[in-house]
Scaffold this active site. Structure first.
Site, PDB file in Angstrom:
ATOM      1  N   HIS A  59      72.596 -22.583  38.611  1.00 53.14           N
ATOM      2  CA  HIS A  59      73.812 -22.674  39.419  1.00 53.14           C
ATOM      3  C   HIS A  59      73.453 -22.549  40.901  1.00 53.14           C
ATOM      4  O   HIS A  59      72.637 -21.698  41.269  1.00 53.14           O
ATOM      5  CB  HIS A  59      74.800 -21.570  39.010  1.00 53.14           C
ATOM      6  N   GLU A  83      74.922 -21.211  43.393  1.00 52.05           N
ATOM      7  CA  GLU A  83      75.116 -19.884  43.988  1.00 52.05           C
ATOM      8  C   GLU A  83      73.926 -18.984  43.691  1.00 52.05           C
ATOM      9  O   GLU A  83      73.416 -18.295  44.587  1.00 52.05           O
ATOM     10  CB  GLU A  83      76.393 -19.228  43.453  1.00 52.05           C
ATOM     11  N   ASN A  86      82.793 -21.039  36.731  1.00 53.13           N
ATOM     12  CA  ASN A  86      83.883 -20.096  36.463  1.00 53.13           C
ATOM     13  C   ASN A  86      84.897 -20.685  35.480  1.00 53.13           C
ATOM     14  O   ASN A  86      85.477 -19.966  34.674  1.00 53.13           O
ATOM     15  CB  ASN A  86      84.547 -19.635  37.771  1.00 53.13           C
TER      16      ASN A  86
END
Length: 292
Positions: A134, A136, A232
């Site tokens: 990911h 992030e 998410n």
């Protein structure tokens, strides 16, 4: 039939801020080329809409290097995505002559960068709970020269082996599953490590996950709206499906039109990831109310 919508479905603060930042730059500098480093958020509709306005995506470091070398980025603007980037990527951007950098990293992600940099300098082993692939998480570990351990599952924590005298600082991807984080923390505590735990799962994520869990227990069917590459949203889907087997993951209204929901359904719940625009949620809600 009853329809229930999660209170916090849709854009979170960080996503809203990032998207607004790009539109502000379009308005402020209509004659400049505008780029985003990585998709500004994980939602194809948002990225496509910005592309129609002339905003291009720099997909990775290799593409950045090529564009910088060709002079394509000179006298342009680059907006850093909500997920943030690592130090080496930021340095590459700073080296591009005439490129204005606008940092739209979510403040909650920026806080994690500060924490890991501080504790890495103190000699602590950084551990991040999250998905290594990911952006992030890639940005977080990129703040400490990739000198970090990423744990995605409790099983990873069970297999972890670190020297007893090594201090540890544990942080989390902001959108990580809160329950899974607690399980991992418990396992690491039982190993008797000298560990500093900083729960960096953002409040918006925890609220969404709590609401999704509660809503899925009340409804006969659940609709989860969000991009296929949205971490998410995927976690919301997993949470809902654990309580409600009739849970459907869609990106937009067209996907819902292909779904055959049972006639016996008396209550449908709707939730959406943090990068899902309000317009898509409203389209889905109106369709459910009129067609089911």
């Amino acid at each position: 039939m009853e329809v229930k919508v999660a209170a916090t479905a849709g854009f979170c603060y960080g996503v809203s801020r990032a998207v607004s930042t790009v539109y502000e730059q379009l308005k402020k500098c209509p004659d400049k080329k505008i780029f985003t480093y990585g998709p500004i958020v994980h939602n194809d509709s948002v990225v496509s809409e910005l592309n129609d306005r002339g905003v291009r995506v720099i997909n990775d470091r290799e593409e950045l290097s090529g564009m910088a070398g060709s002079g394509e980025l000179t006298d342009s603007i680059c907006v850093i995505r909500a997920h943030g980037i690592g130090n080496d990527e930021m340095e590459l951007l700073k080296q591009v002559k005439g490129l204005e950098i606008v940092d739209a990293t979510c403040p909650f992600v920026t806080k994690i960068h500060t924490i890991v940099e501080e504790h890495h300098k103190l000699g602590e082993q950084i551990i991040v709970t999250g998905d290594r692939s990911h952006p992030e998480v890639m940005g977080i570990i990129g703040c400490v020269s990739n000198d970090a351990i990423v744990i995605s599952e409790p099983e990873d924590a069970k297999l972890l082996s670190i020297a007893p005298n090594q201090k540890i600082c544990l942080v989390s991807q902001t959108t990580f599953n809160a329950r899974k984080f607690e399980d991992i923390v418990e396992i690491l505590k039982n190993k008797m490590y000298d560990i500093r735990i900083v729960n960096t799962i953002c409040n918006a994520t925890q609220r969404r996950q709590s609401e999704a869990a509660a809503l899925s227990r009340e409804c006969d069917a659940m609709i989860v709206i969000g991009g296929r590459n949205s971490s998410n949203t995927a976690k919301l889907f997993d949470i809902c499906r654990s309580s409600c087997r009739a849970t459907y993951y869609i990106q937009c209204l067209d996907d819902l039109r292909k779904v055959a929901i049972r006639n016996s359904v008396r209550c449908i719940g709707i939730t959406a990831g943090a990068s899902t625009p309000k317009t898509i949620i409203e389209e889905v809600l109106n369709y459910v109310r009129t067609e089911f």
